[in-house]
Design a protein around this motif. Structure first.
Motif, short mmCIF file in Angstrom:
data_model
loop_
_atom_site.label_atom_id
_atom_site.label_comp_id
_atom_site.label_asym_id
_atom_site.label_seq_id
_atom_site.Cartn_x
_atom_site.Cartn_y
_atom_site.Cartn_z
N HIS A 170 33.72 28.98 -22.94
CA HIS A 170 33.80 29.32 -21.93
C HIS A 170 33.54 29.14 -20.27
O HIS A 170 33.44 28.92 -19.11
CB HIS A 170 32.52 30.29 -21.89
N LEU A 171 33.83 27.02 -20.61
CA LEU A 171 33.56 26.56 -19.63
C LEU A 171 34.78 26.67 -19.03
O LEU A 171 35.64 25.73 -19.83
CB LEU A 171 33.53 25.11 -20.68
N ASN A 172 35.23 25.66 -17.59
CA ASN A 172 36.48 25.68 -17.58
C ASN A 172 37.09 23.62 -17.36
O ASN A 172 35.91 23.36 -18.40
CB ASN A 172 36.06 25.35 -15.92
N GLU A 173 37.90 23.47 -17.09
CA GLU A 173 38.53 22.48 -17.63
C GLU A 173 38.49 21.29 -17.01
O GLU A 173 37.49 20.43 -17.80
CB GLU A 173 40.12 22.37 -17.32
N GLN A 174 37.92 20.72 -16.04
CA GLN A 174 36.87 19.77 -15.90
C GLN A 174 35.66 19.88 -16.31
O GLN A 174 35.56 18.44 -17.04
CB GLN A 174 36.65 19.79 -13.79
N GLY A 175 34.91 20.78 -16.01
CA GLY A 175 33.73 20.81 -16.74
C GLY A 175 34.03 20.10 -18.65
O GLY A 175 32.45 19.15 -18.82
N PHE A 176 35.27 20.82 -18.80
CA PHE A 176 35.41 20.36 -20.51
C PHE A 176 35.27 19.03 -20.91
O PHE A 176 34.60 18.10 -21.75
CB PHE A 176 36.63 21.11 -21.07
N TYR A 177 36.16 18.66 -19.75
CA TYR A 177 36.27 17.26 -20.21
C TYR A 177 35.09 15.87 -19.72
O TYR A 177 35.06 14.46 -19.99
CB TYR A 177 37.86 16.47 -19.34
N GLU A 178 34.47 16.15 -18.17
CA GLU A 178 33.01 15.59 -18.45
C GLU A 178 32.43 15.80 -19.30
O GLU A 178 31.02 15.18 -19.88
CB GLU A 178 32.53 16.06 -16.97
N VAL A 179 32.30 16.41 -20.28
CA VAL A 179 31.24 17.73 -21.11
C VAL A 179 32.20 15.93 -22.97
O VAL A 179 30.36 15.49 -23.22
CB VAL A 179 31.06 18.97 -21.94
N LEU A 180 33.10 16.03 -22.73
CA LEU A 180 33.11 15.28 -23.75
C LEU A 180 32.61 13.94 -24.40
O LEU A 180 31.90 14.12 -25.55
CB LEU A 180 34.36 14.96 -24.35
N PRO A 181 32.20 13.26 -23.40
CA PRO A 181 31.50 11.56 -23.39
C PRO A 181 29.64 11.89 -22.99
O PRO A 181 29.34 11.39 -24.10
CB PRO A 181 31.78 10.62 -22.75
N LEU A 182 29.55 12.97 -22.93
CA LEU A 182 27.82 13.51 -23.13
C LEU A 182 26.93 14.62 -24.14
O LEU A 182 26.67 13.71 -24.66
CB LEU A 182 27.28 14.04 -22.13
N ALA A 183 28.18 15.11 -24.85
CA ALA A 183 27.80 15.77 -25.70
C ALA A 183 27.91 15.01 -27.31
O ALA A 183 28.58 14.69 -27.64
CB ALA A 183 28.19 16.72 -25.01
#
Length: 314
Positions: A170-183
């Motif tokens: 349910h995450l929006n697109e910018q949030g999606f890309y910001e999560v990738l290197p963190l999770a």
């Protein structure tokens, strides 16, 4: 063929409907009898708090759903609470693994301690948002250019610390890309391909490839408007178009199922309207894929993924 399903909304119904019985109530699309008939070996039960619930009551509602999980789901002898992924290999004949997930962090507000309580209660998968903005991030109903909020970093750090799967469904697109290197561990529990059905809840080809390149996986959802634009009913063949596209992008090993049963009344796929009909999808897949490939999508891919969690670092 055994199934692992990463998303249903049974718990919300168990706390909302009167005199509801998890065993056989046909108001539940993933009741025990249906799960058994469909050969669902592991079912993830989402804690979903409706946005109309006042903020001050949301954590209490989450607690009510966890109580229902224990008193109405786990009270059945066939159901086994999965608190350690290694238990998947210990399930006996006739047993069904039950996993808790959190569909959006709305209920924790700005209190990281509340998230810790939910993890202590057995939550194994956490989405940062539902469709709307909260204190952590922005959902898919928000502008796609909005990124994570500062509190998200504290949340993700706690999830990583406990090896919790972070769900981007349910995450929006910018949030999606910001999560990738963190999770540390990342999945999309119930999404389809936006190139087939242009809906913000689906993922673009670029997102799907980035998700898998960052060690994640995608589980297809059975909600008709995410399969065909603006459709209230659809067919298994239309869902297969998404699966075939996804396998061409990232391979069968990165794809699974996240039905969204009990979260889409009254919409449904014909001949896949509840968990008892799961084998209709399996049989349709076997017309195109080998038995080994279908087993990978049905359960083995996710099983392999979570069994390797202790070996992955980020």
């Amino acid at each position: 063929m055994d199934i692992i399903d990463l998303h249903c909304d049974v718990l919300e119904k168990l706390t909302r409907l009167e005199a509801v019985d998890f065993q056989n109530d046909n108001r539940l699309h993933a009741n025990l009898n249906y799960l058994q008939a469909g050969k669902v070996k592991v079912q993830v039960f989402a804690i979903f708090i409706h946005p109309n619930v006042p903020q001050k009551e949301k954590f209490l509602e989450a607690a009510r759903q966890i109580e229902a999980f224990h008193t109405k789901v786990l009270s059945k002898s066939e159901m086994v609470h999965i608190t350690d992924w290694r238990q998947l290999d210990e399930l006996k004949e006739g047993e069904i693994g039950a996993v808790l997930s959190l569909e959006g962090c709305d209920c924790i507000g700005e209190d990281i301690g509340k998230l810790q309580h939910l993890i202590d209660a057995g939550v194994k998968i956490v989405g940062l948002t539902w469709n709307e903005e909260n204190t952590v991030a922005y959902g898919t109903s928000e502008a796609p250019s909005k990124g994570l909020k500062p509190f998200a970093h504290e949340v993700i750090q706690l999830l990583n610390q406990h090896d919790i799967l972070l769900d981007v469904a349910h995450l929006n697109e910018q949030g999606f890309y910001e999560v990738l290197p963190l999770a540390k561990h990342i999945i999309a529990s119930h999404c389809n391909a936006r190139s087939i059905c242009d809906h913000p809840r689906n993922l673009t080809d670029e997102q799907i490839k980035a998700l898998v390149q960052n060690g994640g996986r995608i589980h297809v959802v059975f909600y008709p408007p995410f399969i065909e634009p603006a459709k209230e009913t659809t067919t298994i063949n239309e869902l297969l178009k998404h699966i075939q596209h996804l396998t061409s992008l990232v391979g069968v090993e990165s794809i699974g199922f996240g039905s969204d049963f009990d979260g889409m009344d009254p919409l449904a796929i014909e001949k896949l309207s509840n968990a008892s009909e799961y084998q209709n999808l399996i049989n349709a897949l076997l017309n195109t894929y080998s038995i080994e490939e279908v087993q990978m999508m049905a359960s083995k891919g996710f099983r392999n993924y979570v069994m390797g969690i202790g070996k992955r670092e980020k």
